[in-house]
Design a protein around this motif. Structure first.
Motif, short mmCIF file in Angstrom:
data_model
loop_
_atom_site.label_atom_id
_atom_site.label_comp_id
_atom_site.label_asym_id
_atom_site.label_seq_id
_atom_site.Cartn_x
_atom_site.Cartn_y
_atom_site.Cartn_z
N HIS A 285 41.54 -54.88 -37.16
CA HIS A 285 40.80 -53.88 -36.39
C HIS A 285 41.36 -52.48 -36.64
N ARG A 286 42.53 -52.41 -37.27
CA ARG A 286 43.16 -51.12 -37.55
C ARG A 286 42.76 -50.55 -38.91
N GLY A 287 42.06 -51.32 -39.70
CA GLY A 287 41.74 -50.86 -41.05
C GLY A 287 42.81 -51.30 -42.02
N ASN A 288 43.19 -50.43 -42.94
CA ASN A 288 44.19 -50.77 -43.94
C ASN A 288 45.54 -51.04 -43.28
N VAL A 289 46.26 -51.99 -43.85
CA VAL A 289 47.58 -52.34 -43.34
C VAL A 289 48.60 -51.99 -44.42
N PRO A 290 49.53 -51.09 -44.11
CA PRO A 290 50.51 -50.67 -45.12
C PRO A 290 51.56 -51.75 -45.36
N ASP A 291 52.30 -51.61 -46.47
CA ASP A 291 53.42 -52.50 -46.74
C ASP A 291 54.41 -52.44 -45.60
N SER A 292 55.06 -53.56 -45.33
CA SER A 292 56.07 -53.63 -44.28
C SER A 292 57.42 -53.95 -44.90
N PRO A 293 58.48 -53.31 -44.45
CA PRO A 293 59.79 -53.61 -45.01
C PRO A 293 60.33 -54.95 -44.51
N GLY A 294 59.67 -55.59 -43.55
CA GLY A 294 60.16 -56.85 -42.99
C GLY A 294 61.13 -56.59 -41.84
N TYR A 295 61.72 -57.65 -41.34
CA TYR A 295 62.66 -57.54 -40.23
C TYR A 295 63.99 -56.98 -40.70
N THR A 296 64.61 -56.19 -39.84
CA THR A 296 65.97 -55.73 -40.11
C THR A 296 66.93 -56.87 -39.76
N THR A 297 68.18 -56.73 -40.15
CA THR A 297 69.20 -57.74 -39.81
C THR A 297 69.31 -57.89 -38.31
N GLU A 298 69.26 -56.78 -37.58
CA GLU A 298 69.36 -56.82 -36.12
C GLU A 298 68.15 -57.53 -35.50
N GLN A 299 66.96 -57.27 -36.04
CA GLN A 299 65.76 -57.92 -35.53
C GLN A 299 65.79 -59.43 -35.80
N LYS A 300 66.28 -59.82 -36.96
CA LYS A 300 66.40 -61.25 -37.28
C LYS A 300 67.36 -61.93 -36.32
N MET B 280 56.94 -57.18 -46.88
CA MET B 280 55.67 -57.87 -46.90
C MET B 280 54.62 -56.90 -47.41
N LYS B 281 53.83 -57.39 -48.30
CA LYS B 281 52.81 -56.53 -48.90
C LYS B 281 51.66 -56.32 -47.93
N GLY B 282 51.19 -55.10 -47.86
CA GLY B 282 50.04 -54.76 -47.03
C GLY B 282 48.74 -55.09 -47.73
N TRP B 283 47.64 -54.72 -47.10
CA TRP B 283 46.34 -54.97 -47.72
C TRP B 283 45.32 -53.94 -47.26
N ALA B 284 44.28 -53.80 -48.06
CA ALA B 284 43.19 -52.90 -47.73
C ALA B 284 42.09 -53.72 -47.05
N ALA B 285 41.67 -53.27 -45.92
CA ALA B 285 40.61 -53.97 -45.18
C ALA B 285 39.26 -53.52 -45.68
N SER B 286 38.39 -54.48 -45.93
CA SER B 286 37.03 -54.13 -46.30
C SER B 286 36.16 -54.35 -45.07
N ASP B 287 35.53 -53.32 -44.61
CA ASP B 287 34.70 -53.37 -43.41
C ASP B 287 35.47 -53.91 -42.21
N HIS B 288 36.75 -53.61 -42.16
CA HIS B 288 37.61 -54.03 -41.04
C HIS B 288 37.60 -55.54 -40.84
N ARG B 289 37.45 -56.23 -41.93
CA ARG B 289 37.35 -57.69 -41.87
C ARG B 289 38.67 -58.36 -41.52
N TYR B 290 39.78 -57.82 -41.95
CA TYR B 290 41.08 -58.45 -41.72
C TYR B 290 41.87 -57.79 -40.61
#
Length: 75
Positions: free
Chosen positions: A13-28, A1-11
């Protein structure tokens, strides 16, 4: 899942959100198992014949009490 850059913490409370690899097979698999359990338990509670023994406000009170009940871990 693609991350995003937060502008003024609008999206976030943590600020920028890095890309996520998604769920692992075990997590699914764990999520699917938990969803099946949730559906099975919810159906067992909602469809139980005991609810027919209560009327009106008594049924509402019983359901509200059930919502606030914690469950024991399965053995």
């Amino acid at each position: 899942m693609k991350g995003w850059a937060a502008s003024d913490h609008r999206y976030s409370h943590r600020g920028n959100v890095p890309d996520s690899p998604g769920y692992t097979t075990e997590q699914k698999a764990a999520l699917a198992r938990l969803n099946r359990r949730l559906l099975r338990l919810a159906t067992a509670v909602v469809d139980h014949t005991w609810w027919k023994s209560l009327e009106g406000e008594d049924r509402v009170k019983a359901r509200m009490a059930l919502k606030r009940t914690t469950h024991a871990e399965p053995t």
